[in-house]
Enzyme design. Structure first.
Site, PDB file in Angstrom:
ATOM      1  N   LYS A 279       1.029  -1.425   0.121  1.00  0.00           N
ATOM      2  CA  LYS A 279      -0.027   0.061   0.053  1.00  0.00           C
ATOM      3  C   LYS A 279       0.807   1.238   0.077  1.00  0.00           C
ATOM      4  CE  LYS A 279      -4.322  -2.047   1.357  1.00  0.00           C
ATOM      5  NZ  LYS A 279      -5.305  -1.992   2.208  1.00  0.00           N
ATOM      6  N   ARG A 314      -2.925 -10.734   4.547  1.00  0.00           N
ATOM      7  CA  ARG A 314      -3.335 -10.735   3.261  1.00  0.00           C
ATOM      8  C   ARG A 314      -2.283  -9.987   2.459  1.00  0.00           C
ATOM      9  NH1 ARG A 314      -6.195  -7.396  -0.182  1.00  0.00           N
ATOM     10  NH2 ARG A 314      -7.640  -8.443  -1.724  1.00  0.00           N
TER      11      ARG A 314
END
Length: 332
Positions: A279, A314
């Site tokens: 991210k 994840r």
């Protein structure tokens, strides 16, 4: 004023007699940080935590669709989209998606998360028919080859229903079951486990100046409220996973606050999932402008979360994260 308890997590075989097991796993704690919205924090001994709060922090987490939750496991990301922020287009066909799934499963990954709608900041919604056409054939193909748990990453009941019929066994809703009121009843009726994620707004607008009173407690209260709603709809807590939603309506400072305090979410009495892979904040702090270059930073964040007892990671970089987790477990 409500009090919240964030366990100060430790590891090691030699532990004090006052140590409490964290979520029934190998990690433990003797003290916790007591938080409140008044801003008056304190460190308290585990034996001074109220009984109900302590029970939620220490109770073993039941397996999720047969996947044990007593040690961190990897959820591999399989985006069947042309426009996901990191790997859009890489798995755009059944054949390429199946090849990607095989690579992940070779690392003994127990969960694959299949999504057909990009939820990157600024992305547009995808219609139901397109999302089903992207995901259901891939899920069916993976299911025909493997017994892995397949998660459908969707906000929409029709997409989830088609995915479950194709062989998915978990529903992962980035809206935290706020987008489609029919999704929770479907999950209750079919008996599948679910993941509730926190997001501020929808993907199109979620990064437009997100503001919180106390990000850690605000996200905790949202997840607690949605867990209660799901329980009322017929989904028991034993089938619920909680995800604080890193990067979904959060600034860099918000993300760091959630990561530093992520052990707080064990107080929900559910397995905790972290989805921070590749991210933007990792690129900012790690000086990696391209998402594909963020594996080292993503692994560092994943290991920090595992050290706080997070049960599900994840990730995009499955082989690299799996190797790191094996070494982390060996030297811990």
């Amino acid at each position: 004023m409500n009090a919240y308890y964030r366990p100060l997590v430790q590891s090691g075989a030699l532990r004090p007699v006052t140590a409490q097991p964290l979520a029934g796993g190998a990690l433990w704690f003797t003290h916790a940080e007591r938080l409140s919205r008044s801003g008056e924090g304190a460190i308290v001994a585990a034996q001074d935590i109220p009984e109900a709060d302590l029970d939620r922090l220490t109770r073993p987490r039941p397996p999720i669709a047969g996947v044990h939750m007593d040690a961190p496991v990897i959820m591999g990301i399989l985006n069947i989209t042309p426009d996901s922020f990191s790997d859009g287009g890489r798995h755009a066909t059944v054949e390429t998606a199946l090849a990607g799934a095989r690579d992940m499963l070779a690392q003994d990954v127990p969960i694959l998360d299949v999504g057909g709608e990009s939820t990157r900041p600024g992305s547009d919604a995808v219609d139901v028919e397109t999302e089903i056409a992207r995901t259901a054939p891939v899920i069916a193909a993976i299911r025909a080859e493997t017994g892995a748990l397949i998660s459908i990453d969707t906000r929409k009941v029709a997409v989830a229903e088609a995915a479950l019929q194709a062989g998915a066994g978990l529903v992962n809703d980035v809206s935290g079951f706020t987008h489609d009121p029919d999704l929770a009843p479907l999950c209750a009726r079919t008996g599948v486990p679910v993941c509730i994620m926190h997001a501020r707004g929808d993907p199109k607008t979620m990064q437009d100046n997100p503001i919180y009173e106390h990000v850690l407690l605000d996200v905790y209260d949202f997840l607690a409220g949605q867990i209660a709603l799901l329980e009322a709809a017929g989904v028991p807590r034993a089938r619920i996973i909680a995800d604080p939603g890193i990067g979904f309506g959060k600034t860099l400072e918000h993300n760091l606050a959630l990561l530093k305090g992520i052990s707080l979410f064990h107080g929900l009495g559910c397995p905790v999932l972290l989805g921070a892979s590749r991210k933007r904040f990792i690129g900012t702090l790690g000086r990696a402008a391209q998402a594909a270059d963020r594996a080292p930073g993503s692994i560092a964040v994943a290991l920090a979360a595992a050290a706080q007892g997070v049960q599900i990671l994840r990730v995009h970089d499955v082989a690299e994260t799996a190797q790191a987790l094996r070494l982390w477990a060996a030297v811990r």
